[in-house]
Design an enzyme around this catalytic site. Sequence first.
Site, PDB file in Angstrom:
ATOM      1  N   ASP A   1      59.041  92.264   9.471  1.00  0.00           N
ATOM      2  CA  ASP A   1      59.669  91.097  10.092  1.00  0.00           C
ATOM      3  C   ASP A   1      59.766  91.261  11.609  1.00  0.00           C
ATOM      4  O   ASP A   1      60.816  91.599  12.155  1.00  0.00           O
ATOM      5  CB  ASP A   1      61.046  90.863   9.479  1.00  0.00           C
ATOM      6  CG  ASP A   1      61.666  89.535   9.889  1.00  0.00           C
ATOM      7  OD1 ASP A   1      61.077  88.844  10.739  1.00  0.00           O
ATOM      8  OD2 ASP A   1      62.745  89.197   9.360  1.00  0.00           O
TER       9      ASP A   1
ATOM     10  N   SER B   1      62.370  89.101  13.526  1.00  0.00           N
ATOM     11  CA  SER B   1      63.733  89.634  13.576  1.00  0.00           C
ATOM     12  C   SER B   1      63.846  90.808  14.540  1.00  0.00           C
ATOM     13  O   SER B   1      64.823  90.914  15.291  1.00  0.00           O
ATOM     14  CB  SER B   1      64.182  90.067  12.176  1.00  0.00           C
ATOM     15  OG  SER B   1      64.380  88.943  11.339  1.00  0.00           O
TER      16      SER B   1
ATOM     17  N   TYR C   1      67.328  79.955   7.461  1.00  0.00           N
ATOM     18  CA  TYR C   1      67.486  79.165   8.673  1.00  0.00           C
ATOM     19  C   TYR C   1      68.478  78.039   8.424  1.00  0.00           C
ATOM     20  O   TYR C   1      68.807  77.688   7.281  1.00  0.00           O
ATOM     21  CB  TYR C   1      66.147  78.563   9.115  1.00  0.00           C
ATOM     22  CG  TYR C   1      65.120  79.582   9.521  1.00  0.00           C
ATOM     23  CD1 TYR C   1      65.164  80.171  10.772  1.00  0.00           C
ATOM     24  CD2 TYR C   1      64.097  79.963   8.663  1.00  0.00           C
ATOM     25  CE1 TYR C   1      64.226  81.110  11.168  1.00  0.00           C
ATOM     26  CE2 TYR C   1      63.154  80.903   9.035  1.00  0.00           C
ATOM     27  CZ  TYR C   1      63.220  81.470  10.295  1.00  0.00           C
ATOM     28  OH  TYR C   1      62.292  82.389  10.673  1.00  0.00           O
TER      29      TYR C   1
ATOM     30  N   GLN D   1      60.866  93.059   4.868  1.00  0.00           N
ATOM     31  CA  GLN D   1      61.799  93.390   5.949  1.00  0.00           C
ATOM     32  C   GLN D   1      61.169  94.298   6.999  1.00  0.00           C
ATOM     33  O   GLN D   1      61.385  94.122   8.197  1.00  0.00           O
ATOM     34  CB  GLN D   1      63.056  94.045   5.383  1.00  0.00           C
ATOM     35  CG  GLN D   1      64.006  93.055   4.732  1.00  0.00           C
ATOM     36  CD  GLN D   1      65.275  93.720   4.237  1.00  0.00           C
ATOM     37  OE1 GLN D   1      65.356  94.939   4.139  1.00  0.00           O
ATOM     38  NE2 GLN D   1      66.277  92.927   3.920  1.00  0.00           N
TER      39      GLN D   1
ATOM     40  N   ARG E   1      61.019  85.867   4.802  1.00  0.00           N
ATOM     41  CA  ARG E   1      62.193  86.731   4.908  1.00  0.00           C
ATOM     42  C   ARG E   1      62.664  87.105   3.509  1.00  0.00           C
ATOM     43  O   ARG E   1      63.677  86.611   3.004  1.00  0.00           O
ATOM     44  CB  ARG E   1      63.280  86.039   5.725  1.00  0.00           C
ATOM     45  CG  ARG E   1      62.911  86.036   7.208  1.00  0.00           C
ATOM     46  CD  ARG E   1      63.978  85.449   8.092  1.00  0.00           C
ATOM     47  NE  ARG E   1      63.716  85.814   9.481  1.00  0.00           N
ATOM     48  CZ  ARG E   1      64.435  85.376  10.508  1.00  0.00           C
ATOM     49  NH1 ARG E   1      65.459  84.566  10.299  1.00  0.00           N
ATOM     50  NH2 ARG E   1      64.136  85.748  11.733  1.00  0.00           N
TER      51      ARG E   1
END
Length: 392
Positions: free
Chosen positions: A144, A147, A240, A141, A136
């Site tokens: 990802d 996500s 996280y 991005q 991440r």
Amino acid sequence: MSSPANATSSQTVPVVIAVPRELIPGEQRVAMVPEIVQKLTKSGYEIRVEHDAGKGAFYPDELFIAAGAKIAPGPAGLLEGARIVLRVQPPTVADVDQLAEGTIVIGFMNATNNLAAIARMRDRKITAFALELVPRITRAQSMDALSSQAMAGGYVAAIMGAENCPKFLPMLTTAAGTIRPATVLILGAGVAGLMAIATAKRLGALVEAYDVRRAAGEQVRSLGAKFLELEINAEGQGGYARELTPEEKEKEQQMVSAAVAKADIVITTAAIPGRKAPVLITRETVAMMKPGAVIIDMAAESGGNCEMTQAGKTIREHGVLIIGPQNLPARVPFHTSQMYAKNLQSFLSLLVDKNGAVTSDFSDEILVASLLVHAGEVRHKQTLDLMSGVRS
């Protein structure tokens, strides 16, 4: 993206990308959509899609053909000569057995629960990239997928909560009097939690949220929800949460229990990668909840945030509906497939060298982090530690 069409004259065979039909029950997504197929074929790739691979996501074969893809009637024609295979769900041992040595497989791998297939990929010298391991970082991005799919899951969870709640979510002023808005509590303010918050707010509910990461409070408040604060900072690596100490867990439980008891809908999203989901709602807390309250446990597949959750089932205890949904992104397959395909398109750009050929140099930090198996070796340390004694 580097284009095979710009390859040197010695390279005449385009890179073949295969997209199989997902066979896991309930999986409606597909790893590629016509919009992205069109972009890849214009760049010189040959895209093969298995017959009806996109049917569940409402992308019929005709749309793929119009975008430039070739439709394969079955796995044999699909995989013959394929250099790259794009998947949503992890391959099974049987899937791996159909692949030629050196094939690159990209998708979610869920290695912890799929060790036999990982071992078979190792022994058959398959290269596998796990999208859930994409770091991440800013550069990654657009790749990802974890996500993009979690966001969809949060949306579906909020809709599911509203559908099963016996109350209106917004405040209503009627001739029969004023109806107060329902209270929705979101436990966990990651990607899924934030989307659940935004969706519940759009539906007009009063929304509260809690996350052990103090930094999440700003994002929660920016969406118009109330952030429940406890003096604990459990921010871990990679965005996280870390596991709480016993003392922290006790304080958290007391605050969470009080908030859960007064909520009409509770959506739980808390998860620790590679670990069983933490229990946030105990049996005792469920017994304190209002009759008609609803729990949507998004962590059901990894053990559940509610002690009473049963994955894939809906139960009622003490008048409370406890729903343990599985594979929520597959419930909105049209858009989740679209987002996933775009994630894959971005990831593919790292695998093609300046000559338009699949690179053998996996030194890019994103490729290094997500490389699960290559050249007969398991490259991901945590997975390798689990592989002791596992045979293909």
